[in-house]
Scaffold this motif. Sequence first.
Motif, PDB file in Angstrom:
ATOM      1  N   UNK A  26       0.823  -1.215   0.000  1.00  0.00           N
ATOM      2  CA  UNK A  26       0.000   0.000   0.000  1.00  0.00           C
ATOM      3  C   UNK A  26       0.862   1.271   0.000  1.00  0.00           C
ATOM      4  N   UNK A  27       1.905   1.280  -0.829  1.00  0.00           N
ATOM      5  CA  UNK A  27       2.778   2.451  -0.945  1.00  0.00           C
ATOM      6  C   UNK A  27       2.010   3.604  -1.593  1.00  0.00           C
ATOM      7  N   UNK A  28       1.965   4.714  -0.877  1.00  0.00           N
ATOM      8  CA  UNK A  28       1.312   5.930  -1.362  1.00  0.00           C
ATOM      9  C   UNK A  28       2.332   7.052  -1.287  1.00  0.00           C
ATOM     10  N   UNK A  29       2.400   7.857  -2.350  1.00  0.00           N
ATOM     11  CA  UNK A  29       3.323   8.995  -2.382  1.00  0.00           C
ATOM     12  C   UNK A  29       2.503  10.263  -2.555  1.00  0.00           C
ATOM     13  N   UNK A  30       2.777  11.244  -1.716  1.00  0.00           N
ATOM     14  CA  UNK A  30       2.112  12.540  -1.786  1.00  0.00           C
ATOM     15  C   UNK A  30       3.162  13.640  -1.826  1.00  0.00           C
ATOM     16  N   UNK A  31       2.736  14.827  -2.242  1.00  0.00           N
ATOM     17  CA  UNK A  31       3.627  15.981  -2.233  1.00  0.00           C
ATOM     18  C   UNK A  31       3.681  16.562  -0.832  1.00  0.00           C
ATOM     19  N   UNK A  32       4.870  16.950  -0.425  1.00  0.00           N
ATOM     20  CA  UNK A  32       5.054  17.696   0.814  1.00  0.00           C
ATOM     21  C   UNK A  32       5.233  19.154   0.427  1.00  0.00           C
TER      22      UNK A  32
END
Length: 109
Positions: A26-32
């Motif tokens: 369940x790898x999720x990448x979001x912008x910081x």
Amino acid sequence: MATLLSSGFQAASTNRTSTPLEQPTELVIDNGVSGQLVASVKPVKNTSLYEGRIKGATGDWLPSVFTGDSQHIEFNGLTPGLVYTAQVRALGGSTGQSDWSDPSTHMCM
């Protein structure tokens, strides 16, 4: 147990058995903030740290980042507008490390 001990043999605990760490899922990448991507994975049991790696579309893997928090794996110093591919693995347990997660891509803002 009494029969075993009376035979002269020592009892051994079974809780020392090596069990491999599960592959993070369940790898999720979001912008910081600008130039930052933040990854998260489902927590893995018996993990001491998480190692994250990231690379641009045509580049090599950048230096790994390490954290104890499966929900905030931060990649800093990235170039806004580029698409990056990231993976995470669990470290610790009795076997040292898990397999890398399936890769995920995201554009840095």
